[in-house]
Design a protein around this motif. Sequence first.
Motif, PDB file in Angstrom:
ATOM      1  N   LEU A 188      24.825  -8.903 -10.879  1.00  0.00           N
ATOM      2  CA  LEU A 188      25.996  -9.043 -10.013  1.00  0.00           C
ATOM      3  C   LEU A 188      27.114  -9.855 -10.650  1.00  0.00           C
ATOM      4  O   LEU A 188      28.298  -9.629 -10.370  1.00  0.00           O
ATOM      5  CB  LEU A 188      25.586  -9.643  -8.674  1.00  0.00           C
ATOM      6  CG  LEU A 188      24.797  -8.675  -7.783  1.00  0.00           C
ATOM      7  CD1 LEU A 188      24.252  -9.383  -6.557  1.00  0.00           C
ATOM      8  CD2 LEU A 188      25.669  -7.493  -7.360  1.00  0.00           C
ATOM      9  N   GLY A 189      26.767 -10.818 -11.499  1.00  0.00           N
ATOM     10  CA  GLY A 189      27.815 -11.557 -12.201  1.00  0.00           C
ATOM     11  C   GLY A 189      28.631 -10.634 -13.091  1.00  0.00           C
ATOM     12  O   GLY A 189      29.871 -10.658 -13.085  1.00  0.00           O
ATOM     13  N   THR A 190      27.950  -9.807 -13.876  1.00  0.00           N
ATOM     14  CA  THR A 190      28.648  -8.839 -14.729  1.00  0.00           C
ATOM     15  C   THR A 190      29.437  -7.857 -13.886  1.00  0.00           C
ATOM     16  O   THR A 190      30.551  -7.453 -14.252  1.00  0.00           O
ATOM     17  CB  THR A 190      27.637  -8.091 -15.618  1.00  0.00           C
ATOM     18  OG1 THR A 190      26.910  -9.050 -16.398  1.00  0.00           O
ATOM     19  CG2 THR A 190      28.337  -7.113 -16.542  1.00  0.00           C
ATOM     20  N   SER A 191      28.884  -7.475 -12.740  1.00  0.00           N
ATOM     21  CA  SER A 191      29.592  -6.573 -11.833  1.00  0.00           C
ATOM     22  C   SER A 191      30.913  -7.185 -11.379  1.00  0.00           C
ATOM     23  O   SER A 191      31.948  -6.508 -11.327  1.00  0.00           O
ATOM     24  CB  SER A 191      28.708  -6.273 -10.614  1.00  0.00           C
ATOM     25  OG  SER A 191      29.342  -5.379  -9.736  1.00  0.00           O
ATOM     26  N   PHE A 192      30.883  -8.487 -11.058  1.00  0.00           N
ATOM     27  CA  PHE A 192      32.127  -9.140 -10.637  1.00  0.00           C
ATOM     28  C   PHE A 192      33.112  -9.229 -11.798  1.00  0.00           C
ATOM     29  O   PHE A 192      34.325  -9.056 -11.601  1.00  0.00           O
ATOM     30  CB  PHE A 192      31.831 -10.536 -10.079  1.00  0.00           C
ATOM     31  CG  PHE A 192      33.001 -11.138  -9.343  1.00  0.00           C
ATOM     32  CD1 PHE A 192      33.185 -10.881  -8.001  1.00  0.00           C
ATOM     33  CD2 PHE A 192      33.922 -11.946  -9.994  1.00  0.00           C
ATOM     34  CE1 PHE A 192      34.273 -11.422  -7.313  1.00  0.00           C
ATOM     35  CE2 PHE A 192      35.010 -12.492  -9.330  1.00  0.00           C
ATOM     36  CZ  PHE A 192      35.182 -12.228  -7.981  1.00  0.00           C
ATOM     37  N   LEU A 193      32.629  -9.495 -13.011  1.00  0.00           N
ATOM     38  CA  LEU A 193      33.514  -9.505 -14.177  1.00  0.00           C
ATOM     39  C   LEU A 193      34.219  -8.171 -14.354  1.00  0.00           C
ATOM     40  O   LEU A 193      35.408  -8.121 -14.707  1.00  0.00           O
ATOM     41  CB  LEU A 193      32.713  -9.830 -15.438  1.00  0.00           C
ATOM     42  CG  LEU A 193      32.238 -11.274 -15.612  1.00  0.00           C
ATOM     43  CD1 LEU A 193      31.425 -11.400 -16.892  1.00  0.00           C
ATOM     44  CD2 LEU A 193      33.427 -12.233 -15.626  1.00  0.00           C
ATOM     45  N   ALA A 194      33.497  -7.084 -14.107  1.00  0.00           N
ATOM     46  CA  ALA A 194      34.115  -5.759 -14.206  1.00  0.00           C
ATOM     47  C   ALA A 194      35.219  -5.606 -13.175  1.00  0.00           C
ATOM     48  O   ALA A 194      36.266  -5.001 -13.449  1.00  0.00           O
ATOM     49  CB  ALA A 194      33.050  -4.679 -14.023  1.00  0.00           C
ATOM     50  N   SER A 195      35.019  -6.173 -12.002  1.00  0.00           N
ATOM     51  CA  SER A 195      36.041  -6.108 -10.947  1.00  0.00           C
ATOM     52  C   SER A 195      37.283  -6.904 -11.342  1.00  0.00           C
ATOM     53  O   SER A 195      38.421  -6.475 -11.099  1.00  0.00           O
ATOM     54  CB  SER A 195      35.467  -6.647  -9.633  1.00  0.00           C
ATOM     55  OG  SER A 195      34.309  -5.947  -9.264  1.00  0.00           O
ATOM     56  N   VAL A 196      37.062  -8.060 -11.937  1.00  0.00           N
ATOM     57  CA  VAL A 196      38.186  -8.886 -12.380  1.00  0.00           C
ATOM     58  C   VAL A 196      38.987  -8.157 -13.463  1.00  0.00           C
ATOM     59  O   VAL A 196      40.223  -8.154 -13.453  1.00  0.00           O
ATOM     60  CB  VAL A 196      37.696 -10.250 -12.902  1.00  0.00           C
ATOM     61  CG1 VAL A 196      38.841 -11.056 -13.502  1.00  0.00           C
ATOM     62  CG2 VAL A 196      37.024 -11.039 -11.775  1.00  0.00           C
TER      63      VAL A 196
END
Length: 508
Positions: A4-12
């Motif tokens: 989920l951390g990497t997922s949020f980075l993709a969103s940013v």
Amino acid sequence: MFDLGTSFLASVARDPGRIAIVDGDLRLTYAQWYAKISGLATGLEQLGLAPGDHVLTLLQNRFENATLHWACQFAGLVVTPLNWRAKGDEVDYVIENAEAKAVFCEAATADAVADAALAASLPRIAVDGEVFAGMIDSAAPDAVPRADAEAWSLMLYTSGTTSKPKGVPRRHRAERAAALAHVAQNRYAHGEVTLGVMPLYHTMGVRSLLAMSLIGGAFVCLPRFDVERALALIAREKVTNLYLVPTLYHDVVHHPAFEVTDTSSVRKLGFAGASMTDGLLRKLAEAFRPELFVNHYGSSEIYTFTIEDDAPAKPGSAGRAGLNQIIRVVRLGAAGPNDLAATGEEGEIIALMRGDEAFEGYWKRPDADARALRGGWYFTGDTGFFDADGDLFVTGRVDDMIITGGENVSPVEIESCLSLHPAVLEVAVVGLPDERWGKVVTAFVKRGVAVDHETLDAFCRDSGLANYKRPRAYVFVDAIPKSPVGKLLRRLLVAGEYTSETAPPAGG
């Protein structure tokens, strides 16, 4: 799959300038929010918390809570949220059961934490205090994910009725799969805006938070449900989708402010957590005229069981299995997953454990696993049947089934029938002990205008409800008891824990 951390980075990276979260006057873009999350992730590490540690939270739906959820995903910590109305002994139970390493609270929950003996030896951080503000506002390096997709992300606690609550641990990959399915099954578009009112200690609230991040959407915080505040936020923030339990929808459309509030931005409705009566379905469809009206049937353990994406077209239908699931209905009391019920026969609903959204077993509860997990399937404890079209109808809980005179009666069908009477605002049906019948079908009714037992009985009879299903007793009440997230608490009615109507309403 991404953690989920990497997922949020993709969103940013995808939407750095889009509004990600709103809380009162606070409005942060994805890039701005990532900076706050990074500061908090660093602060959590400085507290001595290590990947795999459980962090207990007792928080309302505020910016700090959502930020803490994401910071824990980056730090590899297991968010363990508890109902913010919990008492000290409940806090102690979860601290011990989850082996929590820190507790986060706020003014509304500080007393409960102070009353918890085991909390005294842990770091206790108030999110409305200076320590938390110092962490979240600190200049820190960009957070780097310290967990992978197989790490634990979250542990929800199911509400206990006759036993202690059960921990439901969920991995990053299951959480992300559930959020992706939520986006697809609700047909969310890029840049949606949702009302973040379902609590973040509940699967629906967490799913709304994660789903918005996947599509560059905005999560509009509403710390606790208030109809006027909810309507004001819908109008001000141009909320595009609502995902609520039926009780909250009922309160919204029946509030005087609804008629004078611009809700035209809301084009997609979704509900879960309980069945919706035919009357409420009809009223919502007329009031919002949505492009999509989804009945989502699922649980904390396995997020999606089934989806019905045109709920008003087939009232009561929970539809068909979701993207990541296979569903069966087995005979009541079945020993295993292959004892299937016939079409139209009421049985217990079970779900395949191999689904991408599934948990893997309860936390330290082999007894609960033995009851619920059999032959690779999750036995939900819900009753239902498949109709001739292959659509699932959920009729209640195995424990709620009313056996009267040797006949099985589901309360949901009777509730839906009575909900269509214009004098009935809310209704709940239970079986009360009876020497002759075993259980007698009893309807508890909150009425908007005066109506008597005889009129309601005639309405049920004229509607075609089978004679043995008609309520033999009616009790008029001021309120139907519900859980904090709006689930009907039939057990309280059976136990006599309700308040009879204090004054009859004016004539209809």
